[in-house]
Design a protein around this motif. Structure first.
Motif, PDB file in Angstrom:
ATOM      1  N   LYS A 158      23.650 -11.636  -6.685  1.00 12.37           N
ATOM      2  CA  LYS A 158      23.337 -11.198  -5.369  1.00 12.37           C
ATOM      3  C   LYS A 158      23.356  -9.646  -6.926  1.00 12.37           C
ATOM      4  O   LYS A 158      23.926  -9.551  -8.278  1.00 12.37           O
ATOM      5  N   VAL A 159      22.586  -8.904  -6.450  1.00 13.59           N
ATOM      6  CA  VAL A 159      22.575  -7.286  -7.167  1.00 13.59           C
ATOM      7  C   VAL A 159      22.442  -6.495  -6.051  1.00 13.59           C
ATOM      8  O   VAL A 159      21.725  -6.001  -4.987  1.00 13.59           O
ATOM      9  N   VAL A 160      23.278  -4.385  -6.502  1.00 13.49           N
ATOM     10  CA  VAL A 160      23.332  -3.761  -5.967  1.00 13.49           C
ATOM     11  C   VAL A 160      22.822  -2.769  -5.999  1.00 13.49           C
ATOM     12  O   VAL A 160      22.445  -2.683  -7.344  1.00 13.49           O
ATOM     13  N   LYS A 161      21.767  -2.731  -5.498  1.00 14.57           N
ATOM     14  CA  LYS A 161      20.453  -1.770  -5.191  1.00 14.57           C
ATOM     15  C   LYS A 161      20.460  -0.217  -4.435  1.00 14.57           C
ATOM     16  O   LYS A 161      21.513  -0.527  -3.565  1.00 14.57           O
ATOM     17  N   MET A 162      19.857   0.924  -5.036  1.00  8.94           N
ATOM     18  CA  MET A 162      19.462   1.264  -4.341  1.00  8.94           C
ATOM     19  C   MET A 162      18.268   2.612  -3.956  1.00  8.94           C
ATOM     20  O   MET A 162      18.074   2.337  -4.838  1.00  8.94           O
ATOM     21  N   THR A 163      18.138   2.615  -2.984  1.00  8.15           N
ATOM     22  CA  THR A 163      16.869   3.458  -2.392  1.00  8.15           C
ATOM     23  C   THR A 163      16.888   4.737  -2.325  1.00  8.15           C
ATOM     24  O   THR A 163      18.057   5.131  -1.692  1.00  8.15           O
TER      25      THR A 163
END
Length: 95
Positions: free
Chosen positions: A79-84
């Motif tokens: 799992k990876v943390v993303k930011m839009t």
């Protein structure tokens, strides 16, 4: 490129913006960080109005290559943390 704002600088700016002392601003920042961490690690998402959306995304199992040796191996799913980034922030940066 400018140096990133440190936590101390962010707390000072937040305290000034809130007309509060640094202790209250630091507690507010820590509370927001804890809420975001708890929600995203549970699989949810957090939207910061005017800033963006922070969420967790699952990556499938895949083949990767070690750049030093050229050896290929299978990397497990993770799992990876993303930011839009919000459009309002993009527009303010691009002026």
């Amino acid at each position: 490129m400018a140096k990133p704002m440190t936590k101390t600088q962010l707390v000072a700016a937040l305290a000034e913006e809130m007309d509060a002392d640094k202790k209250v601003a630091s507690a507010a920042l820590d509370a927001i960080t804890d809420i975001i961490t708890r929600e995203v690690s549970a699989g949810g998402a957090v939207t910061l109005p005017g800033v963006g959306k922070i969420y967790c995304r699952e990556r499938p199992e895949r083949m990767v290559r070690n750049p030093a040796t050229g050896e290929q191996f299978k990397k497990e799913a993770d799992k990876v943390v993303k930011m839009t980034i919000a459009k309002a922030l993009k527009d303010s940066v691009n002026g």
